[in-house]
Design a protein around this motif. Structure first.
Motif, PDB file in Angstrom:
ATOM      1  N   GLY A 166      39.933  38.470  -5.469  1.00 30.86           N
ATOM      2  CA  GLY A 166      38.994  39.424  -4.902  1.00 30.86           C
ATOM      3  C   GLY A 166      37.562  38.938  -5.021  1.00 30.86           C
ATOM      4  N   TRP A 167      36.727  39.433  -4.119  1.00 25.80           N
ATOM      5  CA  TRP A 167      35.294  39.124  -4.178  1.00 25.80           C
ATOM      6  C   TRP A 167      34.553  40.281  -3.536  1.00 25.80           C
ATOM      7  CZ3 TRP A 167      34.523  35.326  -7.410  1.00 25.80           C
ATOM      8  CH2 TRP A 167      33.215  34.866  -7.607  1.00 25.80           C
ATOM      9  N   ASP A 168      33.235  40.197  -3.384  1.00 25.19           N
ATOM     10  CA  ASP A 168      32.572  41.366  -2.797  1.00 25.19           C
ATOM     11  C   ASP A 168      32.708  41.413  -1.276  1.00 25.19           C
ATOM     12  OD1 ASP A 168      30.702  39.389  -2.300  1.00 25.19           O
ATOM     13  OD2 ASP A 168      29.032  40.379  -3.317  1.00 25.19           O
ATOM     14  N   TRP A 169      33.628  40.583  -0.747  1.00 24.96           N
ATOM     15  CA  TRP A 169      34.047  40.641   0.657  1.00 24.96           C
ATOM     16  C   TRP A 169      35.545  40.340   0.777  1.00 24.96           C
ATOM     17  CZ3 TRP A 169      35.952  35.950   0.263  1.00 24.96           C
ATOM     18  CH2 TRP A 169      35.257  34.998  -0.496  1.00 24.96           C
ATOM     19  N   GLY A 170      36.219  40.200  -0.366  1.00 29.60           N
ATOM     20  CA  GLY A 170      37.588  39.682  -0.292  1.00 29.60           C
ATOM     21  C   GLY A 170      38.617  40.579  -0.959  1.00 29.60           C
ATOM     22  N   VAL A 356      29.860  24.854   2.088  1.00 28.50           N
ATOM     23  CA  VAL A 356      31.160  25.319   1.610  1.00 28.50           C
ATOM     24  C   VAL A 356      30.934  25.919   0.230  1.00 28.50           C
ATOM     25  CG1 VAL A 356      33.509  24.681   0.977  1.00 28.50           C
ATOM     26  CG2 VAL A 356      32.396  23.563   2.927  1.00 28.50           C
ATOM     27  N   TRP A 357      31.074  27.225   0.157  1.00 26.74           N
ATOM     28  CA  TRP A 357      30.744  28.004  -1.051  1.00 26.74           C
ATOM     29  C   TRP A 357      31.782  27.774  -2.159  1.00 26.74           C
ATOM     30  CZ3 TRP A 357      33.865  32.370  -2.413  1.00 26.74           C
ATOM     31  CH2 TRP A 357      33.340  33.159  -3.456  1.00 26.74           C
ATOM     32  N   GLY A 358      31.293  27.751  -3.403  1.00 29.87           N
ATOM     33  CA  GLY A 358      32.121  27.338  -4.532  1.00 29.87           C
ATOM     34  C   GLY A 358      33.180  28.297  -5.058  1.00 29.87           C
ATOM     35  N   ASN A 423      28.116  27.616  -7.525  1.00 28.38           N
ATOM     36  CA  ASN A 423      27.353  28.687  -6.881  1.00 28.38           C
ATOM     37  C   ASN A 423      26.796  29.648  -7.926  1.00 28.38           C
ATOM     38  OD1 ASN A 423      26.687  30.517  -4.464  1.00 28.38           O
ATOM     39  ND2 ASN A 423      27.914  31.858  -5.767  1.00 28.38           N
ATOM     40  N   GLU A 424      25.485  29.721  -7.993  1.00 32.81           N
ATOM     41  CA  GLU A 424      24.741  30.772  -8.720  1.00 32.81           C
ATOM     42  C   GLU A 424      25.023  30.865 -10.211  1.00 32.81           C
ATOM     43  OE1 GLU A 424      25.150  34.504  -6.628  1.00 32.81           O
ATOM     44  OE2 GLU A 424      23.781  33.870  -5.065  1.00 32.81           O
ATOM     45  N   ILE A 425      25.493  29.792 -10.849  1.00 28.48           N
ATOM     46  CA  ILE A 425      25.754  29.952 -12.284  1.00 28.48           C
ATOM     47  C   ILE A 425      24.530  29.569 -13.114  1.00 28.48           C
ATOM     48  CG2 ILE A 425      27.352  29.498 -14.169  1.00 28.48           C
ATOM     49  CD1 ILE A 425      29.480  28.864 -12.107  1.00 28.48           C
ATOM     50  N   TYR A 491      18.114  34.154  -1.528  1.00 28.87           N
ATOM     51  CA  TYR A 491      17.177  35.271  -1.464  1.00 28.87           C
ATOM     52  C   TYR A 491      17.919  36.539  -1.040  1.00 28.87           C
ATOM     53  CZ  TYR A 491      13.744  38.456   0.358  1.00 28.87           C
ATOM     54  OH  TYR A 491      13.018  39.584   0.607  1.00 28.87           O
ATOM     55  N   TRP A 492      17.871  37.542  -1.893  1.00 24.91           N
ATOM     56  CA  TRP A 492      18.640  38.758  -1.614  1.00 24.91           C
ATOM     57  C   TRP A 492      17.815  40.038  -1.738  1.00 24.91           C
ATOM     58  CZ3 TRP A 492      23.157  39.010   0.768  1.00 24.91           C
ATOM     59  CH2 TRP A 492      23.971  37.859   0.780  1.00 24.91           C
ATOM     60  N   ASP A 493      16.463  39.918  -1.755  1.00 25.78           N
ATOM     61  CA  ASP A 493      15.664  41.143  -1.883  1.00 25.78           C
ATOM     62  C   ASP A 493      15.762  42.001  -0.628  1.00 25.78           C
ATOM     63  OD1 ASP A 493      15.037  40.499  -4.419  1.00 25.78           O
ATOM     64  OD2 ASP A 493      12.998  39.815  -4.005  1.00 25.78           O
ATOM     65  N   TRP A 495      18.344  43.303   1.625  1.00 30.39           N
ATOM     66  CA  TRP A 495      19.751  43.651   1.392  1.00 30.39           C
ATOM     67  C   TRP A 495      19.957  44.126  -0.039  1.00 30.39           C
ATOM     68  CZ3 TRP A 495      23.444  45.713   3.932  1.00 30.39           C
ATOM     69  CH2 TRP A 495      24.673  45.926   3.287  1.00 30.39           C
ATOM     70  N   HIS A 496      20.360  43.270  -0.980  1.00 30.34           N
ATOM     71  CA  HIS A 496      20.678  43.791  -2.315  1.00 30.34           C
ATOM     72  C   HIS A 496      19.478  44.547  -2.911  1.00 30.34           C
ATOM     73  CE1 HIS A 496      24.685  42.167  -2.645  1.00 30.34           C
ATOM     74  NE2 HIS A 496      24.304  40.900  -2.656  1.00 30.34           N
ATOM     75  N   GLY A 497      18.268  44.013  -2.666  1.00 28.82           N
ATOM     76  CA  GLY A 497      17.059  44.636  -3.225  1.00 28.82           C
ATOM     77  C   GLY A 497      16.468  45.712  -2.331  1.00 28.82           C
ATOM     78  N   TYR A 603      22.478  31.148   6.420  1.00 30.75           N
ATOM     79  CA  TYR A 603      22.678  32.553   6.071  1.00 30.75           C
ATOM     80  C   TYR A 603      24.063  32.771   5.470  1.00 30.75           C
ATOM     81  CZ  TYR A 603      24.990  33.088  10.695  1.00 30.75           C
ATOM     82  OH  TYR A 603      25.820  32.961  11.795  1.00 30.75           O
ATOM     83  N   TRP A 604      24.135  33.822   4.669  1.00 22.37           N
ATOM     84  CA  TRP A 604      25.390  34.260   4.097  1.00 22.37           C
ATOM     85  C   TRP A 604      25.973  35.295   5.026  1.00 22.37           C
ATOM     86  CZ3 TRP A 604      28.324  32.454   0.331  1.00 22.37           C
ATOM     87  CH2 TRP A 604      29.440  33.230  -0.023  1.00 22.37           C
ATOM     88  N   GLN A 605      27.072  35.130   5.660  1.00 22.22           N
ATOM     89  CA  GLN A 605      28.089  34.136   5.552  1.00 22.22           C
ATOM     90  C   GLN A 605      28.650  33.923   6.941  1.00 22.22           C
ATOM     91  OE1 GLN A 605      30.050  37.348   3.435  1.00 22.22           O
ATOM     92  NE2 GLN A 605      32.039  36.784   4.280  1.00 22.22           N
TER      93      GLN A 605
HETATM   94  C1  BMA Z   1      26.095  35.477  -2.856  1.00 18.98           C
HETATM   95  C2  BMA Z   1      27.360  34.647  -2.843  1.00 18.98           C
HETATM   96  C3  BMA Z   1      28.606  35.418  -3.062  1.00 18.98           C
HETATM   97  C4  BMA Z   1      28.527  36.822  -2.594  1.00 18.98           C
HETATM   98  C5  BMA Z   1      27.287  37.103  -1.819  1.00 18.98           C
HETATM   99  C6  BMA Z   1      27.123  38.527  -1.424  1.00 18.98           C
HETATM  100  O1  BMA Z   1      25.196  35.213  -3.775  1.00 18.98           O
HETATM  101  O2  BMA Z   1      27.232  33.541  -3.642  1.00 18.98           O
HETATM  102  O3  BMA Z   1      29.003  35.346  -4.370  1.00 18.98           O
HETATM  103  O4  BMA Z   1      29.635  37.142  -1.887  1.00 18.98           O
HETATM  104  O5  BMA Z   1      26.213  36.750  -2.580  1.00 18.98           O
HETATM  105  O6  BMA Z   1      26.911  39.374  -2.508  1.00 18.98           O
END
Ligand code: BMA
Length: 824
Positions: A166-170, A356-358, A423-425, A491-493, A495-497, A603-605
C-alpha cells in the motif's frame, strides 16, 4: 550455452490444500486466482481488503518438464530466476535447492546434481509476506515506529516493492509469485559472466571499451568476437583471443551518430553482440543495444548556489517529465505493450525525462529499451522510499547483491541518466518529526547504507553514471537536503501544505523532482470499480479508492478557491482534473521561465497502479487526464506562456530546442463575445535553449472598476508553424461570468484520422472531448476556444480504443463535449 525456458504452464495451490489451479508463468497468486475465477476483481468496490488477507497464507507453484537432452548433457546447469516475489523455497525433484528473500534480484543456482534425464519437477513455495513483516523484530536499540503513508507497518523489512503493501495512491495487495522469467541454462566449457560497455568520447570520436568477464573451464582455444551494427545497418566485426577472467577490447567509432533525448535530436542505436567461439561453435553470446552519448549532471556553482542539470553531449537541458510508479498492482500483468503505450504517451506529451521512484521495482529490460528508443532520460532511484531500515549484516549483503544485479542489467542503456540512493529518506531524517525521533544508531545506519554501501557498490560497476544519494538532496550527509539553491527539491506546499498555486512562484528550485496535485479519474474509470450508489466522493467505496486521507478535503478546498461548486458527481470529477492541470501548469511554466536557474520539473506522478484518485496524469486504464494534455502544451519544445501580476500580463516564450526560433505573438484583450479591445503584436527570435520575455501590458485602463469580464488571449506561432493559444483572466474562474458557449463540432474523415472542428459563440474554457463507450487520444483536449475561428483537433484512428466508429457522422454523434460552463 543452452537455454530452456520454464515459463508457461504451471500449477498453483494454497500450500497444503488440494485444489491445484492452472497458472501461467510469469504469474502471481493474484493473476492465477483471477484467471481461474477464484477471487473477485480486487479493484471492485472494497474488495481490496479481502484480497490483502489472501497474503497471510502460503502458496505453492509447481510444474514438471522434460529436460532437453542437449541441455542435460552439460556439466553445469543453472536455474535462473529473474524475479521471485519474495520469500521463496525452491525444490527440484523434491530436494530443497535454495531459499530466496528478495524480489529485486536475479537468482542463479547450480542444480545439475538435482536433475535427471527426462521428466523433472520444480516446486516453489512462497511464504506469506504479511506474516513475515508482522513477526519481524528488530534489535532493542533499533525500534522503528515510522510507517510510510498508506502502507502496512514493517513493509521495509522485506526486499519486496514497498508499495505492494500500500501507499498513499496504492492498494494493499502484497501479491506473490514468479513475476519474471525463469529458465534453465546449461554450459560445460564456460560462460560469459559479465559485459561492461564503457564509452569514451573524445573530439568527435567514441571508443567503445568492452570489458568481458569470462569463466573458461576447459583448456580449449577461444576467440571473443564483437559485432557492431551501426544505426544505418553497417556491420563491423572484431576478434581477439579470449582468456579466462577479464578481457578488454576497444572499438573506435569515427563519426559516431549521437543519441539525444526527445526534442533535441534523434535516438540512433547501435547493436553490439559479444560472442565466445571455439572455431565456429558459439560457447556463449550476449546482445546489447547502445546509444552513443555523454550524460551526466552538471553542478556548476553560480550566483544562487550550484546548478543541477542533465548535461547530454555537452548540452545542459531542462528536464521535463514526471515520476513513474509501478504500472499495476499485479506486476506480472505489466506487458511490453502497456509499457510502450505509457512511454509513447510521455513522448507525445513532450517529456524528455522520467524518474523511476524508489518505492516500487526496478523496471524491466523492455522499459529501458523503450526509453532508449523514444528518447527519455531515466532518473533511476534505488528501491528505497520513505522508510527507516534495519541494516543487519544479512540485509546489507542482500541489498549489495540486488544492486549489482540491477546495475549490471541497466548500466549500458543510453537512457540511464542518474542513479539515486532513495526517495525522501535523507530529507525525512532532516525534517519529518516522526522519522527524526528514531535512534542515533538507525541514523548512522542511514549514512552507512546510502552514502557508503550502496554508492560504492554502484560505482564499482558503473563509473560513468552520476550517483546522487537521495531525492531530494544537496549532496548528502544531512547537509540541508531541502536547500532550494543546490541539488533537487520535492515541493509540496501547494497541495499537502494547501498554499495557493501562486506560491510556486516564490521558489526558484534548481531541479524540482517532485511536486503534485491530485484529481479523480474520469467517470469511465470510476464506473469500473463502483456501483451507481457509490458515486459520491465520500462513499465508502470512493474513499477506499482515495489513499491519501486528507486529499478529498484538499481538492474541495482548492475547488472552493477557484471554481463554482459543480452540479453533480461527474462534473466534480472533471473540475478536479482541471484544477490539477492548472496547478502543475502554473509551477512548470514558472520554472521554465527561469530556465538556467531551474533546470528540471518532474511532476508527481505519471501513472497509476490501479483505479484510484491520485496525482497521476494518466490513469490506470491509460486514459489521459486533463493534466496530461496540458503537459503536452506546457512541455512543448517551444512553449508560449502568460504570467499575470495584478493587471499586468507578461508573455514569455520558452525554447527548449537546439535552434533559435523566430516567433510571432499576438496578445489581445477580448470580451466574452470575442470582441477585441486591444491588441499587441510581437516578432522576435528566441535563442536556442533559452526563455525570453516577449512583452507585457498593463490592462488596468480597460478593466477599471468591476469590469473584469474580459480575458487575454495570446497566440504564439513559431517558424515551424507550431501554434498555441494561452488565456489569462483577471478574476478566479468562479467569478467569471461565462456565457453558454454553445459549442458545435463538425467531423470529417481522412485516411488515418478524423478531424474535429469545434466552434463556440463565446469564450469556452477547458473544452473536453470524449466518448461514452470508446476512448481516444486527441491531438489536443481541455483547450480554450477564444474566437470565432474553429479550433481543429485530430484523432488518429490508431488512437481509438473501444468500439470505434463507422464513419465521421457516427463519431460526431457519439462525441461528448463539455466545458467549464457545463459544470454548474
Ligand atoms: C511523494 C512521493 C510519494 C508519495 C507522494 C504523494 O513525496 O515520494 O511517496 O506518494 O509524495 O504524497
Amino acid at each position: 550455452m543452452k537455454h530452456q525456458k520454464l515459463n508457461g504452464n504451471w500449477k498453483m495451490r494454497e500450500l497444503k490444500e488440494n485444489n491445484w489451479l492452472d497458472a501461467n508463468v510469469p504469474g502471481s497468486v493474484m493473476s492465477t486466482l483471477l484467471a481461474n475465477d477464484k477471487v473477485s476483481d480486487p479493484f471492485w468496490r472494497t474488495n481490496e481488503y479481502e484480497a490483502r488477507e489472501l497474503f497471510r497464507k502460503d502458496y505453492e507453484f509447481e510444474r514438471t518438464f522434460i529436460i532437453e537432452e542437449d541441455l542435460y548433457e552439460n556439466d553445469h546447469i543453472e536455474l535462473v530466476c529473474y524475479g521471485l516475489d519474495t520469500l521463496a523455497e525452491i525444490y527440484v525433484n523434491d530436494i530443497l535447492l535454495s531459499k530466496t528473500n528478495n524480489m529485486h534480484r536475479t537468482w542463479r543456482f547450480e542444480c545439475k546434481p538435482l536433475l535427471q534425464s527426462g521428466e523433472n519437477q520444480i516446486r516453489i513455495i512462497f511464504r506469506s509476506p504479511i506474516n513475515y513483516i508482522e513477526s519481524y523484530v528488530p534489535e532493542e536499540d533499533k525500534k522503528i515506529h515510522f510507517v510510510s503513508s498508506g502502507s502496512m507497518k514493517g513493509n521495509q523489512y522485506i526486499r519486496k516493492a514497498h508499495c505492494m503493501f500500500g501507499w498513499d495512491w496504492g492498494a494493499q495487495i502484497p501479491d506473490a509469485g514468479i513475476w519474471r522469467d525463469i529458465e534453465l541454462v546449461g554450459y560445460t566449457d564456460g560462460k560469459i559472466e559479465d559485459v561492461n560497455i564503457i564509452q569514451h568520447h573524445h573530439e568527435g570520436e567514441v571508443n567503445i571499451d568492452i570489458r568481458t568477464e569470462l569463466q573458461l573451464l576447459k583448456d580449449n582455444h577461444y576467440n571473443l568476437e564483437y559485432t557492431l551494427i551501426s544505426p544505418n545497418g553497417i556491420t563491423s566485426s572484431y576478434c581477439q583471443t579470449a582468456i579466462n577472467g577479464c578481457n578488454s577490447y576497444i572499438i573506435a567509432v569515427e563519426h559516431p551518430e549521437l543519441w539525444w533525448p526527445n526534442g533535441y535530436g534523434e535516438q540512433p542505436l547501435y547493436h553490439l553482440s559479444v560472442s565466445v567461439k571455439n572455431n565456429d561453435n558459439i560457447m556463449d553470446s550476449k546482445e546489447y543495444t547502445i546509444g552513443l552519448r555523454t550524460l551526466t549532471i552538471s553542478q556548476e556553482k553560480d550566483q544562487w548556489g550550484s546548478e543541477f542539470a542533465f548535461k547530454i553531449n555537452g548540452v545542459k537541458i531542462f528536464a521535463k517529465g514526471a515520476d513513474y510508479i509501478p504500472e499495476d498492482t499485479i506486476y506480472s500483468n505489466i506487458t511490453k505493450e502497456r509499457i510502450e503505450y505509457l512511454i509513447e504517451s510521455c513522448v507525445r506529451a513532450n517529456y524528455n525525462c522520467l524518474r523511476v521512484w524508489g518505492g516500487g521495482y526496478y523496471p524491466s529490460d523492455d522499459f529501458f529499451d523503450l526509453c532508449d528508443r523514444y528518447g527519455l532520460i531515466v532518473w533511476q532511484d534505488l528501491m528505497y522510499a520513505c522508510n527507516v531500515y534495519d541494516l543487519t549484516k544479512e540485509f546489507e549483503e542482500n541489498i549489495i547483491e540486488e544492486t549489482k544485479d540491477n546495475v549490471r542489467r541497466i548500466r549500458h542503456h543510453a537512457c540511464l541518466g542518474l542513479w539515486c540512493g532513495n526517495n525522501e529518506i535523507e530529507s525525512g531524517w532532516y525534517i519529518w518529526p516522526s522519522l527524526m525521533d528514531h535512534s542515533e544508531k538507525l541514523k548512522a545506519d542511514y549514512i552507512k547504507q546510502f552514502e557508503y554501501v550502496l554508492p560504492r557498490t554502484v560505482e564499482a560497476l558503473d563509473k560513468s553514471t552520476f550517483f546522487w544519494p537521495s531525492s531530494p538532496s544537496s549532496g548528502g550527509c544531512f547537509d540541508n537536503p531541502v536547500d532550494e539553491n543546490r541539488g533537487d527539491t520535492h515541493y509540496w506546499d501547494v497541495w499537502h501544505g494547501q498554499l495557493p498555486f501562486e506560491d510556486y512562484r516564490n521558489h526558484y528550485f534548481r531541479f524540482c523532482s517532485e511536486f503534485g496535485f491530485q484529481s479523480f479519474p474520469s467517470i469511465k474509470t470510476v464506473k469500473t470499480f463502483t456501483e451507481e450508489s457509490d458515486r459520491n466522493i465520500f462513499s465508502e467505496v470512493m474513499e477506499s479508492h482515495q489513499k491519501n486521507t486528507a486529499a478529498n478535503g484538499k481538492m474541495l478546498y482548492y475547488l472552493s478557491e477557484n471554481f463554482l461548486y459543480p452540479k453533480d458527481f461527474e462534473n466534480l470529477l472533471y473540475v478536479t482534473q482541471i484544477l490539477q492541470g492548472s496547478a502543475i501548469k502554473y509551477g512548470v511554466e514558472h520554472w521554465r521561465r527561469n530556465r538556467g536557474r531551474c533546470m528540471g520539473a518532474l511532476y508527481w506522478q505519471l501513472n497509476d497502479s490501479w483505479p484510484v484518485a491520485s496525482w497521476a496524469s494518466i490513469d490506470y486504464y491509460g486514459r489521459w487526464k486533463a493534466l496530461h494534455y496540458m503537459a503536452k502544451r506546457f512541455y512543448a519544445p517551444v512553449a508560449g506562456t502568460l504570467s499575470r501580476t495584478g493587471e499586468v500580463v507578461e508573455a514569455h516564450i520558452l525554447n527548449e530546442t537546439l535552434s533559435d526560433k523566430k516567433c510571432n505573438v499576438e496578445v489581445s484583450l477580448k470580451t466574452m463575445d470575442f470582441e477585441v479591445l486591444c491588441k499587441d503584436t510581437y516578432e522576435l527570435v528566441v535563442p536556442a535553449l533559452s526563455a525570453r520575455k516577449v512583452g507585457e501590458r498593463n490592462y488596468s485602463d480597460f478593466i477599471t472598476g468591476i469590469n473584469k469580464q474580459v480575458y487575454v488571449e495570446a497566440v504564439f506561432t513559431d517558424e515551424d508553424g507550431y501554434q498555441s493559444t494561452e488565456v489569462e483572466i483577471f478574476v478566479p474562474f468562479k467569478y467569471l461570468e461565462l456565457k453558454k458557449p454553445e459549442i458545435t463540432c463538425h467531423v470529417t474523415e481522412n485516411e488515418d484520422c478524423y478531424v474535429i472542428s469545434c466552434q463556440a459563440k463565446s469564450l469556452a474554457c477547458f473544452v473536453e472531448l470524449d466518448f461514452e463507450e470508446s476512448d481516444g487520444i486527441f491531438s489536443d483536449n481541455y483547450f480554450y476556444i477564444t474566437g470565432k475561428e474553429p479550433v481543429t483537433v485530430e484523432l488518429r484512428k490508431t488512437d481509438i480504443r473501444g468500439e470505434g466508429f463507422a464513419d465521421a457522422r457516427d463519431l460526431e454523434q457519439k462525441l461528448q463535449i463539455r466545458s467549464l460552463r457545463d459544470t454548474y
